[in-house]
Design a protein around this motif. Structure first.
Motif, mmCIF file in Angstrom:
data_model
loop_
_atom_site.group_PDB
_atom_site.id
_atom_site.type_symbol
_atom_site.label_atom_id
_atom_site.label_comp_id
_atom_site.label_asym_id
_atom_site.label_seq_id
_atom_site.Cartn_x
_atom_site.Cartn_y
_atom_site.Cartn_z
ATOM 1 N N UNK A 27 0.857 -1.182 0.000
ATOM 2 C CA UNK A 27 0.000 0.000 0.000
ATOM 3 C C UNK A 27 0.890 1.228 0.000
ATOM 4 N N UNK A 28 0.659 2.113 -0.966
ATOM 5 C CA UNK A 28 1.424 3.351 -1.045
ATOM 6 C C UNK A 28 0.721 4.456 -0.281
ATOM 7 N N UNK A 29 1.510 5.424 0.180
ATOM 8 C CA UNK A 29 0.944 6.548 0.921
ATOM 9 C C UNK A 29 1.747 7.811 0.661
ATOM 10 N N UNK A 30 1.080 8.955 0.749
ATOM 11 C CA UNK A 30 1.838 10.205 0.788
ATOM 12 C C UNK A 30 2.341 10.406 2.214
ATOM 13 N N UNK A 31 3.069 11.479 2.445
ATOM 14 C CA UNK A 31 3.755 11.633 3.740
ATOM 15 C C UNK A 31 2.811 11.684 4.937
ATOM 16 N N UNK A 32 1.661 12.324 4.799
ATOM 17 C CA UNK A 32 0.769 12.455 5.965
ATOM 18 C C UNK A 32 -0.356 11.415 5.972
ATOM 19 N N UNK A 33 -0.280 10.422 5.092
ATOM 20 C CA UNK A 33 -1.248 9.331 5.017
ATOM 21 C C UNK A 33 -2.666 9.817 4.706
ATOM 22 N N UNK A 34 -2.765 10.960 4.050
ATOM 23 C CA UNK A 34 -4.082 11.454 3.656
ATOM 24 C C UNK A 34 -4.546 10.832 2.334
#
Length: 340
Positions: A47-54
Motif C-alpha cells: 500500500x502506497x501513501x503520501x507523507x501524511x497518510x491522507x
C-alpha cells in the motif's frame, strides 16, 4: 478501527511479483511522485501513501499461472474489504499477469478498469467475489458491490524486471547500466521488502492510517532511491568511510580540522541535494554525467573530469558547490574502479 488480518509471518523471500507491484506504484503511474511511503503486507500486499497518510494506494498482487474469472473474483476480495473498511483508500489496484485477451473489450490495454472486461467474464468474477464476501448467504448483493468494482484498476505485468528499476531511476540514458546491475538491484529491494514481514501484526488494530508506522513494516521512497543511487554509482555515497583517493588533491595543505569540516560540508551538501525535491533532479543528472565521463575517460584525473563536466552541464542547486562536485567525482571514480 482497522484490524489487520491474513498477514504473512516470517516470509523469508518476498515474491518478484509483490516487488514489481511496489515499484509500479513508485515509478510507473502519473501520480507516482505523490507516493513517499510503502507499507508491506499490512493493509494489503503493498500500500502506497503520501507523507501524511491522507492518500492511500492499495494493491493486491496475484501471480497465478492462470486467471479464470473465478480466480479474479477471489483476488478482489481483500480490495473489497478495504473499500468498505473504516479507512478511505484513493486507489484500488489488482496487479496481475497478462489476462487472456478474449476477456477484454480493448485487448490492447494493459492498465484498465472493470468496464474493459467482457460481460461473460464479469458474471464469473462477480459470482466468485460474492461467494468470498457472503459465505453461505449467496443470494444477496454485498454493500457497495458494483460501486467497488467500478473503482478497481487492473494492472497487468508485461515488463522485464529491469524495466521496473529503470522507471524509478532518474537517469536518462538507461542503457549505460547493464541489465545484470538492474536485476541485482531489484533482488536487493525484494529482499529488503521480505525482511519487513518478520514482525507479527495479525489482529493488531489502528484507528488512523499513520499508526501503521509503529509496526515497522514500511519502506520509504528515499530509502529505495538511496539504495538505487549507491548501487548505480558503485559506492555508498552518503556514508563513505574515509577519503576517496582522487580527492586528496583538494585537501592537500589543509590541517586535520579543515579536512574534517570540508568532508562534513561535502557530505551534507550531497544529502541536501539528493533529498531536496528541487535539487534531486540535479543530483541524478550530475551523477549520470559523471559516470558517463569516467567510463569514457577512466584514466583522466578528477580535476580533468570536473573541467569537462562544468563545461557540459549547468548546476543550478546551491548545494552542489565546486568542492562538493569534486568530492562526488572522486566517490564515483572510486566506485567504478572498485567494480573493475
Amino acid at each position: 478501527m482497522y484490524t489487520f488480518k491474513n498477514t504473512e509471518i516470517n516470509n523469508k523471500k518476498a515474491s518478484d511479483f509483490e516487488t514489481k507491484s511496489m515499484l509500479y506504484l513508485l515509478g510507473m503511474r502519473s501520480d507516482s511522485a505523490e507516493i513517499e511511503i510503502i507499507t508491506v503486507d499490512c493493509f494489503n500486499d503493498v500500500t502506497g501513501s503520501n507523507l501524511d497518510f491522507s492518500k492511500l494506494w492499495d494493491v493486491q498482487s496475484k501471480n497465478h499461472s492462470s486467471l479464470p474469472p473465478s480466480k479474479i473474483g477471489e483476488s478482489l476480495s481483500t480490495l473489497y474489504d478495504n473499500y468498505i473498511s473504516s479507512i478511505s483508500f484513493s486507489e484500488y489496484i489488482l496487479f496481475i499477469p497478462k489476462l487472456t485477451r478474449d476477456y477484454l473489450i480493448d485487448s490492447g490495454l494493459n492498465v484498465y478498469g472493470y468496464s474493459n472486461i467482457n460481460l461473460k467474464q464479469k458474471k464469473g468474477i462477480e459470482k466468485k467475489l460474492k461467494e468470498k464476501i457472503n459465505g453461505n448467504n449467496l443470494g444477496s448483493v454485498p454493500p457497495l458491490f458494483i460501486d467497488f468494482l467500478s473503482k478497481v484498476t487492473f494492472v497487468e505485468d508485461n515488463k522485464k524486471i529491469s524495466t521496473y528499476i529503470k522507471k524509478i531511476s532518474k537517469f536518462k540514458n538507461k542503457r549505460a547500466i547493464t541489465e545484470e546491475i538492474y536485476e541485482r538491484i531489484f533482488n536487493e529491494i525484494r529482499n529488503a521488502q521480505a525482511s519487513l514481514k518478520s514482525t507479527y501484526i495479525e489482529n493488531e488494530s489502528i484507528v488512523k492510517p499513520s499508526e501503521v508506522l509503529k509496526f515497522e513494516r514500511h519502506i520509504t521512497k528515499s530509502e529505495i532511491n538511496t539504495l538505487l543511487i549507491n548501487r548505480l554509482i558503485g559506492i555508498d555515497v552518503f556514508s563513505f568511510p574515509g577519503i576517496p583517493i582522487a580527492f586528496f588533491s583538494v585537501i592537500e595543505g589543509k590541517d586535520e580540522e579543515e579536512i574534517k569540516d570540508l568532508l562534513q560540508e561535502c557530505n551534507e551538501n550531497l544529502s541536501r541535494a539528493f533529498f531536496d525535491k528541487n535539487g534531486c533532479r540535479e543530483f541524478w543528472k550530475l551523477s549520470e554525467k559523471i559516470i558517463e565521463l569516467l567510463k569514457g575517460n577512466p584514466k583522466n584525473k578528477m580535476t580533468e573530469i570536473y573541467e569537462v563536466l562544468i563545461s557540459k552541464i549547468k548546476i543550478r542547486t546551491p548545494y552542489l558547490t565546486e568542492h562538493t562536485v569534486k568530492y562526488m567525482i572522486s566517490l564515483v571514480k572510486t566506485g567504478l574502479e572498485n567494480a573493475d
